[in-house]
Design an enzyme around this catalytic site. Sequence first.
Site, PDB file in Angstrom:
ATOM      1  N   GLY A  14      28.491 -29.211 -28.245  1.00  0.00           N
ATOM      2  CA  GLY A  14      29.862 -29.608 -27.901  1.00  0.00           C
ATOM      3  C   GLY A  14      30.418 -30.572 -28.928  1.00  0.00           C
ATOM      4  N   ARG A  85      22.617 -13.970 -28.144  1.00  0.00           N
ATOM      5  CA  ARG A  85      23.109 -12.866 -27.297  1.00  0.00           C
ATOM      6  C   ARG A  85      24.063 -11.995 -28.086  1.00  0.00           C
ATOM      7  NH1 ARG A  85      21.637 -13.911 -22.151  1.00  0.00           N
ATOM      8  NH2 ARG A  85      20.798 -15.993 -21.876  1.00  0.00           N
ATOM      9  N   ASP A 119      21.013 -32.663 -27.848  1.00  0.00           N
ATOM     10  CA  ASP A 119      19.643 -32.229 -27.533  1.00  0.00           C
ATOM     11  C   ASP A 119      19.424 -30.735 -27.759  1.00  0.00           C
ATOM     12  OD1 ASP A 119      21.301 -31.679 -25.385  1.00  0.00           O
ATOM     13  OD2 ASP A 119      19.779 -32.069 -23.866  1.00  0.00           O
ATOM     14  N   THR A 141      26.397 -37.039 -29.236  1.00  0.00           N
ATOM     15  CA  THR A 141      26.639 -36.534 -27.880  1.00  0.00           C
ATOM     16  C   THR A 141      27.363 -37.601 -27.087  1.00  0.00           C
ATOM     17  OG1 THR A 141      25.633 -36.138 -25.713  1.00  0.00           O
ATOM     18  CG2 THR A 141      24.188 -37.118 -27.335  1.00  0.00           C
ATOM     19  N   ASP A 143      27.306 -37.745 -24.029  1.00  0.00           N
ATOM     20  CA  ASP A 143      26.438 -38.070 -22.884  1.00  0.00           C
ATOM     21  C   ASP A 143      25.444 -39.182 -23.218  1.00  0.00           C
ATOM     22  OD1 ASP A 143      27.753 -35.983 -21.737  1.00  0.00           O
ATOM     23  OD2 ASP A 143      26.015 -34.683 -21.490  1.00  0.00           O
ATOM     24  N   ASP A 145      22.433 -39.020 -24.319  1.00  0.00           N
ATOM     25  CA  ASP A 145      21.151 -38.781 -23.659  1.00  0.00           C
ATOM     26  C   ASP A 145      20.051 -38.314 -24.611  1.00  0.00           C
ATOM     27  OD1 ASP A 145      22.186 -36.282 -24.174  1.00  0.00           O
ATOM     28  OD2 ASP A 145      22.078 -35.541 -22.123  1.00  0.00           O
ATOM     29  N   ARG A 187      25.869 -34.681 -17.765  1.00  0.00           N
ATOM     30  CA  ARG A 187      25.174 -33.614 -17.045  1.00  0.00           C
ATOM     31  C   ARG A 187      23.861 -34.114 -16.463  1.00  0.00           C
ATOM     32  NH1 ARG A 187      25.271 -28.761 -21.061  1.00  0.00           N
ATOM     33  NH2 ARG A 187      24.521 -30.533 -22.239  1.00  0.00           N
TER      34      ARG A 187
HETATM   35  O1  F6P Z   1      26.723 -32.178 -23.428  1.00  0.00           O
HETATM   36  C1  F6P Z   1      27.997 -32.612 -23.641  1.00  0.00           C
HETATM   37  C2  F6P Z   1      28.960 -32.079 -22.590  1.00  0.00           C
HETATM   38  O2  F6P Z   1      30.207 -32.648 -22.882  1.00  0.00           O
HETATM   39  C3  F6P Z   1      28.540 -32.352 -21.131  1.00  0.00           C
HETATM   40  O3  F6P Z   1      28.813 -33.639 -20.723  1.00  0.00           O
HETATM   41  C4  F6P Z   1      29.314 -31.285 -20.417  1.00  0.00           C
HETATM   42  O4  F6P Z   1      28.735 -30.947 -19.180  1.00  0.00           O
HETATM   43  C5  F6P Z   1      29.245 -30.131 -21.356  1.00  0.00           C
HETATM   44  O5  F6P Z   1      29.086 -30.669 -22.655  1.00  0.00           O
HETATM   45  C6  F6P Z   1      30.466 -29.236 -21.283  1.00  0.00           C
HETATM   46  O6  F6P Z   1      30.286 -28.156 -22.154  1.00  0.00           O
HETATM   47  P1  F6P Z   1      31.406 -27.059 -22.441  1.00  0.00           P
HETATM   48  O7  F6P Z   1      32.160 -27.508 -23.648  1.00  0.00           O
HETATM   49  O8  F6P Z   1      30.633 -25.809 -22.708  1.00  0.00           O
HETATM   50  O9  F6P Z   1      32.296 -26.959 -21.244  1.00  0.00           O
END
Ligand code: F6P
Length: 362
Positions: A14, A85, A119, A141, A143, A145, A187
């Site tokens: 992301g 995929r 991660d 990130t 998050d 994490d 998450r």
């Molecule tokens: O891991 C980073 C994050 O922003 C999370 O907090 C969130 O759940 C996820 O990515 C959302 O991902 P997407 O961009 O696929 O909706």
Amino acid sequence: MNSAKTIGILTGGGDCPGLNAVIRAVVKSAILQYGWRVIGIEDSFDGLIWPNRYRELQLEDVSGILARGGTILGTTNRGNPLAYRVPENGKENVCDFSDRVIRNAHELGLDGLIVVGGDGTMRIALELYRKGLNLVGVPKTIDNDLNATEISIGFDTALHTASEAIDKVHSSAESHHRIMVIEVMGREAGWIALEAGLASGADAILIPEITFDLEKICTCVRQREKAGKTFTIVVVAEGIDIPAAGGSGSSTGKRLHPQPGMAANWVAEGLARCTGRETRVAVLGHIQRGGAPSPFDRILATRFGAAAIDLVAQGEVGKMVCLTHGAIGQADIAEAVRITRCVDPHGELVRIARATGICFGD
Ligand code: F6P
């Protein structure tokens, strides 16, 4: 004196504020300090799977991008080259493209690859490193994490964004005598919820690391009312576990694939039912991933980017740059992905939050 090298850089997972600042630092440091060439790989590892998805980055390509959100290279959190995929005849085939990635990197003449990611991206990087790709990781990130670094790029900006949003919701909650439930990203780890909640004076914080009982949050609302407070701010991490419809109201663990708004809506409905108070939800979602990086993130990204190039120069591959006690260091990528860096329910921040009256629902 280092011999001239060609370095690749890609951004994976992301997006978050500060990615462009890393790209800029990598390009500037590689060219100005070492006299190397830099190739920008597009859309994460996709650019090493499919043809013509890369370009040489010169100094002028990174001019003016320090404060810009997103990534000029593009990214994806779907294209794992080890389990890619590929749609075929209305079905999906799962292919292992790792050999193709390594072959293409060699054909491009890459002496090293800088992989900027969280991660998921670091797990892919580790496998590719073990298969022979010379790479160095840079942690990003919102998050926050990733293990082995006390902070990742993007977290500080997301924290600012979330705190500002909670401040805005605060005055509205107070004016309307409402309960406001604000859902932030996170998450598996509740860092944004915990720190933004602390920074913005939340009354309750729900995070994946602490099992909660909604009834305890209702009690918190009632106690506030007794003390003359007719509004309550509840900050919820998207990854908290919520029971299936008709569930007990107690959490049991973490949800690894949260749908935006589900957690906050479930909490808000429960609170409205048990308190009788008007309740509203604000879901911050991808707003937290956008915007100009904070000065902290710009500086961190610049430090990480330049340090990653130094690691390539020293032949220290299979490593991730990191921050330890405020100083730039390095860790094995294997260590960075060994565990998820979660909030310690008994750590200082949670203790301080509890000491200042914040309810965690436990
Ligand atoms: O891991 C980073 C994050 O922003 C999370 O907090 C969130 O759940 C996820 O990515 C959302 O991902 P997407 O961009 O696929 O909706």
